[in-house]
Design a protein around this motif. Structure first.
Motif, mmCIF file in Angstrom:
data_model
loop_
_atom_site.group_PDB
_atom_site.id
_atom_site.type_symbol
_atom_site.label_atom_id
_atom_site.label_comp_id
_atom_site.label_asym_id
_atom_site.label_seq_id
_atom_site.Cartn_x
_atom_site.Cartn_y
_atom_site.Cartn_z
ATOM 1 N N CYS A 71 34.367 81.400 -27.787
ATOM 2 C CA CYS A 71 35.631 80.709 -28.073
ATOM 3 C C CYS A 71 35.670 80.249 -29.527
ATOM 4 C CB CYS A 71 35.804 79.495 -27.168
ATOM 5 S SG CYS A 71 36.101 79.864 -25.428
ATOM 6 N N TYR A 72 34.584 79.654 -29.967
ATOM 7 C CA TYR A 72 34.542 79.118 -31.328
ATOM 8 C C TYR A 72 34.646 80.226 -32.381
ATOM 9 C CZ TYR A 72 33.058 76.594 -35.462
ATOM 10 O OH TYR A 72 33.016 76.051 -36.721
ATOM 11 N N THR A 73 33.839 81.266 -32.224
ATOM 12 C CA THR A 73 33.818 82.303 -33.266
ATOM 13 C C THR A 73 35.129 83.085 -33.301
ATOM 14 O OG1 THR A 73 32.631 83.809 -31.779
ATOM 15 C CG2 THR A 73 31.314 82.554 -33.359
ATOM 16 N N ARG A 74 35.713 83.332 -32.156
ATOM 17 C CA ARG A 74 36.985 84.053 -32.146
ATOM 18 C C ARG A 74 38.076 83.218 -32.814
ATOM 19 N NH1 ARG A 74 39.091 88.711 -29.955
ATOM 20 N NH2 ARG A 74 41.096 88.897 -30.977
ATOM 21 N N THR A 75 38.117 81.945 -32.499
ATOM 22 C CA THR A 75 39.100 81.059 -33.118
ATOM 23 C C THR A 75 38.861 80.967 -34.617
ATOM 24 O OG1 THR A 75 39.096 79.780 -31.057
ATOM 25 C CG2 THR A 75 40.174 78.779 -32.952
ATOM 26 N N LEU A 76 37.619 80.883 -35.005
ATOM 27 C CA LEU A 76 37.262 80.799 -36.422
ATOM 28 C C LEU A 76 37.779 82.003 -37.197
ATOM 29 C CD1 LEU A 76 35.617 79.495 -38.768
ATOM 30 C CD2 LEU A 76 33.676 80.865 -37.954
ATOM 31 N N VAL A 77 37.584 83.182 -36.663
ATOM 32 C CA VAL A 77 37.997 84.410 -37.355
ATOM 33 C C VAL A 77 39.516 84.457 -37.514
ATOM 34 C CG1 VAL A 77 38.106 86.921 -37.129
ATOM 35 C CG2 VAL A 77 35.957 85.730 -36.711
ATOM 36 N N GLU A 78 40.221 84.165 -36.448
ATOM 37 C CA GLU A 78 41.680 84.216 -36.524
ATOM 38 C C GLU A 78 42.217 83.114 -37.437
ATOM 39 O OE1 GLU A 78 43.643 84.737 -32.710
ATOM 40 O OE2 GLU A 78 41.875 85.819 -31.962
ATOM 41 N N TYR A 79 41.630 81.934 -37.354
ATOM 42 C CA TYR A 79 42.028 80.825 -38.222
ATOM 43 C C TYR A 79 41.761 81.176 -39.689
ATOM 44 C CZ TYR A 79 42.219 75.985 -39.986
ATOM 45 O OH TYR A 79 42.515 74.837 -40.674
ATOM 46 N N ALA A 80 40.624 81.773 -39.956
ATOM 47 C CA ALA A 80 40.285 82.175 -41.330
ATOM 48 C C ALA A 80 41.306 83.180 -41.850
ATOM 49 C CB ALA A 80 38.875 82.760 -41.383
ATOM 50 N N TYR A 81 41.727 84.095 -41.007
ATOM 51 C CA TYR A 81 42.739 85.081 -41.407
ATOM 52 C C TYR A 81 44.032 84.379 -41.830
ATOM 53 C CZ TYR A 81 46.236 88.765 -41.094
ATOM 54 O OH TYR A 81 47.267 89.622 -41.368
#
Length: 149
Positions: A71-81
């Motif tokens: 959950c954290y890493t997926r959110t991080l990637v999309e948020y970073a985008y």
């Protein structure tokens, strides 16, 4: 006997709290994705930021640490985008530093570096490559969901 009942009650309460957090996270992530697809970057960033906060709390609350990590890493990637779309790739440094602090509390540093590779990719790719990469990520998600159903 009371001790066993109390333990079961606490476990159920933790499970219910975990399910609530996952539901909130999922809702916010979907809202962020909707705004992302509409190119409403600031609205998307707001939803993703909220989803990040819940994803961080899942590390402490979740009975499944691997689920919390996903959950954290997926959110991080999309948020970073999305942040990259708003402020450019140089703005991701602060997000990376926060992620390192959060992740290093739960996984070995060698794994932290691997988990942050997609954020590094976002920083180094062209805007067109970033968009293609994210669209492929969403397409893989859709394919995976179809196989599950």
């Amino acid at each position: 006997m009371n001790l066993a009942r109390e333990h079961n009650s606490q476990t159920l309460s933790l499970r219910e709290r975990n399910e609530q957090l996952i539901h909130q996270w999922s809702f916010l992530l979907e809202q962020g994705r909707s705004e992302l697809h509409l190119r409403q970057w600031f609205l998307a960033a707001n939803y993703y930021q909220q989803a990040m906060s819940i994803a961080e709390s899942l590390f402490a609350a979740s009975l499944c640490k691997n689920c919390a990590l996903r959950c954290y890493t997926r959110t991080l990637v999309e948020y970073a985008y999305v942040i990259c779309k708003i402020n450019g790739p140089e703005s991701l440094e602060l997000i990376e530093q926060a992620a390192i602090l959060t992740l290093s509390a739960y996984v070995p540093m060698s794994l932290v570096e691997k988990l942050l590779l997609p954020v590094t990719e976002i920083k180094t790719r062209s805007d067109a490559d970033r968009e293609l990469w994210l669209n492929q990520l969403f397409a893989e998600d859709a394919s995976y969901r179809r196989r599950l159903h």
